[in-house]
Write a protein that holds these residues in place. Structure first.
Motif, PDB file in Angstrom:
ATOM      1  N   VAL B 261       0.844  -1.194   0.000  1.00 27.29           N
ATOM      2  CA  VAL B 261       0.000   0.000   0.000  1.00 27.29           C
ATOM      3  C   VAL B 261       0.880   1.245   0.000  1.00 27.29           C
ATOM      4  O   VAL B 261       0.576   2.242  -0.671  1.00 27.29           O
ATOM      5  CB  VAL B 261      -1.004  -0.049   1.169  1.00 27.29           C
ATOM      6  CG1 VAL B 261      -0.458   0.534   2.421  1.00 27.29           C
ATOM      7  CG2 VAL B 261      -2.290   0.635   0.806  1.00 27.29           C
ATOM      8  N   LEU B 262       2.025   1.179   0.697  1.00 20.85           N
ATOM      9  CA  LEU B 262       2.919   2.348   0.722  1.00 20.85           C
ATOM     10  C   LEU B 262       3.539   2.574  -0.646  1.00 20.85           C
ATOM     11  O   LEU B 262       3.649   3.720  -1.094  1.00 20.85           O
ATOM     12  CB  LEU B 262       4.035   2.127   1.751  1.00 20.85           C
ATOM     13  CG  LEU B 262       3.619   2.340   3.191  1.00 20.85           C
ATOM     14  CD1 LEU B 262       4.781   2.087   4.103  1.00 20.85           C
ATOM     15  CD2 LEU B 262       3.126   3.754   3.362  1.00 20.85           C
ATOM     16  N   THR B 263       3.941   1.486  -1.313  1.00 19.32           N
ATOM     17  CA  THR B 263       4.505   1.647  -2.654  1.00 19.32           C
ATOM     18  C   THR B 263       3.480   2.279  -3.575  1.00 19.32           C
ATOM     19  O   THR B 263       3.805   3.166  -4.370  1.00 19.32           O
ATOM     20  CB  THR B 263       4.946   0.287  -3.206  1.00 19.32           C
ATOM     21  OG1 THR B 263       5.600  -0.421  -2.173  1.00 19.32           O
ATOM     22  CG2 THR B 263       5.884   0.460  -4.369  1.00 19.32           C
ATOM     23  N   TRP B 296      -9.082   2.349  -6.466  1.00 17.89           N
ATOM     24  CA  TRP B 296      -7.812   2.358  -7.216  1.00 17.89           C
ATOM     25  C   TRP B 296      -6.667   1.961  -6.314  1.00 17.89           C
ATOM     26  O   TRP B 296      -5.763   1.235  -6.730  1.00 17.89           O
ATOM     27  CB  TRP B 296      -7.565   3.728  -7.828  1.00 17.89           C
ATOM     28  CG  TRP B 296      -8.658   4.138  -8.754  1.00 17.89           C
ATOM     29  CD1 TRP B 296      -9.556   5.131  -8.565  1.00 17.89           C
ATOM     30  CD2 TRP B 296      -8.987   3.534 -10.009  1.00 17.89           C
ATOM     31  NE1 TRP B 296     -10.425   5.196  -9.622  1.00 17.89           N
ATOM     32  CE2 TRP B 296     -10.092   4.219 -10.517  1.00 17.89           C
ATOM     33  CE3 TRP B 296      -8.444   2.481 -10.741  1.00 17.89           C
ATOM     34  CZ2 TRP B 296     -10.674   3.890 -11.736  1.00 17.89           C
ATOM     35  CZ3 TRP B 296      -9.016   2.149 -11.948  1.00 17.89           C
ATOM     36  CH2 TRP B 296     -10.128   2.854 -12.434  1.00 17.89           C
ATOM     37  N   LEU B 297      -6.693   2.470  -5.078  1.00 16.90           N
ATOM     38  CA  LEU B 297      -5.627   2.127  -4.135  1.00 16.90           C
ATOM     39  C   LEU B 297      -5.610   0.623  -3.890  1.00 16.90           C
ATOM     40  O   LEU B 297      -4.551  -0.009  -3.892  1.00 16.90           O
ATOM     41  CB  LEU B 297      -5.836   2.882  -2.816  1.00 16.90           C
ATOM     42  CG  LEU B 297      -4.765   2.636  -1.774  1.00 16.90           C
ATOM     43  CD1 LEU B 297      -3.451   3.194  -2.230  1.00 16.90           C
ATOM     44  CD2 LEU B 297      -5.151   3.233  -0.448  1.00 16.90           C
ATOM     45  N   LEU B 298      -6.810   0.047  -3.717  1.00 19.01           N
ATOM     46  CA  LEU B 298      -6.876  -1.392  -3.460  1.00 19.01           C
ATOM     47  C   LEU B 298      -6.368  -2.178  -4.657  1.00 19.01           C
ATOM     48  O   LEU B 298      -5.673  -3.179  -4.512  1.00 19.01           O
ATOM     49  CB  LEU B 298      -8.316  -1.799  -3.135  1.00 19.01           C
ATOM     50  CG  LEU B 298      -8.865  -1.252  -1.830  1.00 19.01           C
ATOM     51  CD1 LEU B 298     -10.266  -1.783  -1.597  1.00 19.01           C
ATOM     52  CD2 LEU B 298      -7.972  -1.620  -0.677  1.00 19.01           C
ATOM     53  N   PHE B 303      -2.053  -5.511  -6.868  1.00 19.71           N
ATOM     54  CA  PHE B 303      -1.017  -5.804  -7.853  1.00 19.71           C
ATOM     55  C   PHE B 303       0.320  -6.052  -7.155  1.00 19.71           C
ATOM     56  O   PHE B 303       1.015  -7.024  -7.454  1.00 19.71           O
ATOM     57  CB  PHE B 303      -0.872  -4.651  -8.843  1.00 19.71           C
ATOM     58  CG  PHE B 303       0.338  -4.785  -9.715  1.00 19.71           C
ATOM     59  CD1 PHE B 303       0.373  -5.719 -10.734  1.00 19.71           C
ATOM     60  CD2 PHE B 303       1.466  -4.012  -9.487  1.00 19.71           C
ATOM     61  CE1 PHE B 303       1.498  -5.863 -11.512  1.00 19.71           C
ATOM     62  CE2 PHE B 303       2.601  -4.152 -10.263  1.00 19.71           C
ATOM     63  CZ  PHE B 303       2.620  -5.083 -11.280  1.00 19.71           C
ATOM     64  N   PHE B 304       0.671  -5.202  -6.185  1.00 17.79           N
ATOM     65  CA  PHE B 304       1.966  -5.389  -5.520  1.00 17.79           C
ATOM     66  C   PHE B 304       1.976  -6.659  -4.681  1.00 17.79           C
ATOM     67  O   PHE B 304       2.998  -7.333  -4.579  1.00 17.79           O
ATOM     68  CB  PHE B 304       2.329  -4.170  -4.681  1.00 17.79           C
ATOM     69  CG  PHE B 304       2.828  -3.033  -5.516  1.00 17.79           C
ATOM     70  CD1 PHE B 304       4.013  -3.155  -6.207  1.00 17.79           C
ATOM     71  CD2 PHE B 304       2.110  -1.873  -5.638  1.00 17.79           C
ATOM     72  CE1 PHE B 304       4.473  -2.131  -7.007  1.00 17.79           C
ATOM     73  CE2 PHE B 304       2.558  -0.844  -6.431  1.00 17.79           C
ATOM     74  CZ  PHE B 304       3.744  -0.972  -7.119  1.00 17.79           C
ATOM     75  N   PHE B 308       4.605  -9.748  -4.894  1.00 17.82           N
ATOM     76  CA  PHE B 308       5.239 -10.422  -3.755  1.00 17.82           C
ATOM     77  C   PHE B 308       5.173 -11.938  -3.940  1.00 17.82           C
ATOM     78  O   PHE B 308       6.152 -12.651  -3.774  1.00 17.82           O
ATOM     79  CB  PHE B 308       4.482 -10.071  -2.463  1.00 17.82           C
ATOM     80  CG  PHE B 308       5.100  -8.974  -1.653  1.00 17.82           C
ATOM     81  CD1 PHE B 308       6.156  -9.250  -0.814  1.00 17.82           C
ATOM     82  CD2 PHE B 308       4.611  -7.686  -1.706  1.00 17.82           C
ATOM     83  CE1 PHE B 308       6.708  -8.258  -0.045  1.00 17.82           C
ATOM     84  CE2 PHE B 308       5.164  -6.686  -0.939  1.00 17.82           C
ATOM     85  CZ  PHE B 308       6.219  -6.972  -0.109  1.00 17.82           C
ATOM     86  N   ILE B 309       3.979 -12.414  -4.291  1.00 14.43           N
ATOM     87  CA  ILE B 309       3.773 -13.854  -4.402  1.00 14.43           C
ATOM     88  C   ILE B 309       4.429 -14.395  -5.657  1.00 14.43           C
ATOM     89  O   ILE B 309       5.017 -15.477  -5.660  1.00 14.43           O
ATOM     90  CB  ILE B 309       2.258 -14.131  -4.368  1.00 14.43           C
ATOM     91  CG1 ILE B 309       1.717 -13.745  -3.003  1.00 14.43           C
ATOM     92  CG2 ILE B 309       1.973 -15.572  -4.654  1.00 14.43           C
ATOM     93  CD1 ILE B 309       0.241 -13.560  -2.988  1.00 14.43           C
TER      94      ILE B 309
END
Lengths: 161, 356
Positions: B261-263, B296-298, B303-304, B308-309
């Protein structure tokens, strides 16, 4: 480190390649078989649970020649024999240690009277340690239970033997 | 919703209403986070399964969706074993020391222009402080377990987290310069106006460095040396079972979501829409697509999380010296270099930001 390596490292090109490989796999068709509901086909040559067969008149086939016990690489078979009242030689003890057995099928190959066979049953289990010893009665019972399908499988495979 | 609360509880002091409102927001965010983790466990297993060309969990519930609930119930019902020679107090405290900062960091996350629990001035600083606080939980867990593997794991985690903290901090300095504020809401506001005005283009190296350090910071693949199964069993949480382990697990996944979320907030314009700034869309019936919203944030966060996965499914683990040299010799120089470049751009007035 030369300049090409440096560029390779900084652009993370190898990482991107790796990502693409897994992403391709992500969209590939999945081939997992949902085992208990769906089963893969078995060959008639499949070597599963061991059994002792009988003749059509109900007489046990085994003549206690001990060839199976001799050929067994895991030495899982132990046989004792005696002369029966009618003068024929029969086993008094025929035991297979299911934990020692490696399902190689040599015993079946060695048997001169087609007594010991391997069925295509592979879904079985024991709940106690002692149950690993398959006695003569248990083996004969298995043979009786799966008689038809075993005979059918052996027939299908016979022309390749 | 707050207006409703004010009218409903009008007999109370406004201070009390604010307190209740904050508590309500905290409860909402915490519950959503835990649900996110529940989803994430399922998502991870499914995605990794698909990448291995298998189908992943599909037995519990429709399509296996209840799998993580079953896992949770199993973990909660397991016996909690405290090793005989362990330091009981710290052994029980350290999972919480990892979980609490991970949860507390969400207080300053602006989910949408309106929804933010605490819009404090030093938001970015607060985040840096809290994300580095997690290392105490890891060190204490390893030390209190009184086990060699756990201790080795925690030492590894500590060195790794400290090393990558620096690169992360430097990357955030770049964001700070570009955004001109420590408030996360203002950083997002500075990126208003379409995909091209988000910070990921002018700060591209910092964006990559930040995400890589984020992965290292959360001890995820390929930087999960702290729990390298092949060498040190399970690292710092090897002695934990049941709820203790579940809390470590929860903290790890919440941290993953936090980094994602920070990215997205700092480099991909947070709540800004992908389609903002396209005149054709803004004037048509699809104008709702261009409006900023939490959706949009979600989407960006998801996506990030997928990345990770994806990383976990794709790459083997780094060797420890490679990890350290990557942190100190590659990422930190890159960030410093790019901050220099940014300074020049800032003074020369090149780039999307302007000197005020």
């Amino acid at each position: 480190m030369n300049i090409i390596q440096l560029i390779k490292k900084l652009t993370l090109i190898d990482f991107i390649k790796g990502f693409i490989v897994t992403l391709k796999a992500f969209f590939r068709r999945k081939v997992t078989v949902q085992y208990p509901e769906v089963k893969t086909p078995l060959s008639p040559r499949f070597r599963g649970k061991l059994a002792l067969m009988r003749y059509d008149n109900g007489e046990e086939r085994c003549i206690a020649c001990k060839l199976c016990s001799a050929v067994c690489p895991a030495q899982a078979i132990s046989i004792e024999s005696e002369e029966r009242a009618d003068g024929s030689r029969r086993t008094t003890k025929f035991e297979i240690d299911a934990f020692k057995c490696i399902y190689c099928g040599f015993c079946e190959e060695a048997c001169p009277v087609d007594s010991i066979v391997e069925t295509d049953i592979f879904e079985y289990h024991m709940t106690e340690n002692e149950q690993r010893i398959q006695t003569k009665e248990m083996l004969l019972a298995t043979g009786d239970e799966y008689r038809e399908q075993t005979i059918e499988n052996k027939k299908k495979d016979s022309r390749y033997r | 919703m707050k207006d409703f609360l004010i009218s409903f509880l009008s007999f109370l002091d406004p201070q009390w209403i604010n307190l209740i409102w904050s508590l309500l927001q905290i409860a909402i965010v915490t519950i959503c986070l835990i649900l996110t983790v529940v989803f994430l466990v399922y998502f991870e297993r499914k995605v990794i399964g698909y990448m291995h060309a298998r189908v992943g969990p599909n037995r519990v519930g429709p399509k296996g969706t209840l799998q993580s609930i079953a896992d949770t119930i199993k973990l909660l019902l397991k016996e909690v074993i405290i090793p005989d020679k362990a330091d009981r107090f710290f052994f029980l405290l350290s999972p919480l020391l990892l979980l609490i900062p991970a949860l507390a960091a969400w207080a300053v996350i602006p989910f949408s222009p309106e929804f933010i629990i605490a819009d404090i001035n030093a938001g970015l600083l607060y985040l840096l402080a809290l994300t580095s606080f997690g290392v105490y939980g890891v060190i204490l867990a390893g030390w209190a377990s009184n086990s060699k593997y756990a201790f080795l794991g925690s030492m590894r985690a500590a060195a790794q987290m400290v090393a990558y903290e620096i690169a992360m901090g430097f990357a955030l300095v770049g964001v700070l310069m570009a955004g001109g504020s420590l408030k996360l809401g203002e950083i997002v506001a500075a990126q208003t106006g379409g995909v091209l005005s988000w910070f990921w283009i002018p700060l591209f190296p910092l964006f990559i460095v930040y995400f890589i350090s984020g992965i290292a910071e959360t001890n995820r693949h390929p930087f999960d040396l702290a729990e390298g199964e092949a060498e040190i069993v399970a690292g710092f949480h090897v002695e934990y079972s049941g709820i203790g382990f579940a809390i470590f697990f929860l903290a790890e996944y919440i941290n993953m979501a936090l980094i994602s979320v920070l990215t997205s907030i700092m480099f991909l314009g947070g709540w800004e829409s992908f389609f903002a700034g396209i005149p054709f869309l803004e004037s048509s019936v699809f104008s709702f697509l261009t409006e900023p919203s939490i959706f949009w944030l979600l989407l960006k966060t998801l996506f990030f999380l997928f990345v990770f996965i994806w990383l976990r499914a794709s790459f083997p683990r780094y060797r420890y010296d490679q990890l350290m040299s990557l942190g100190w010799k590659v990422l930190i120089p890159i960030t410093i270099l790019w901050i220099g470049v940014e300074c020049i751009m800032y003074v020369m007035q090149i780039g999307p930001w302007s000197v005020t």
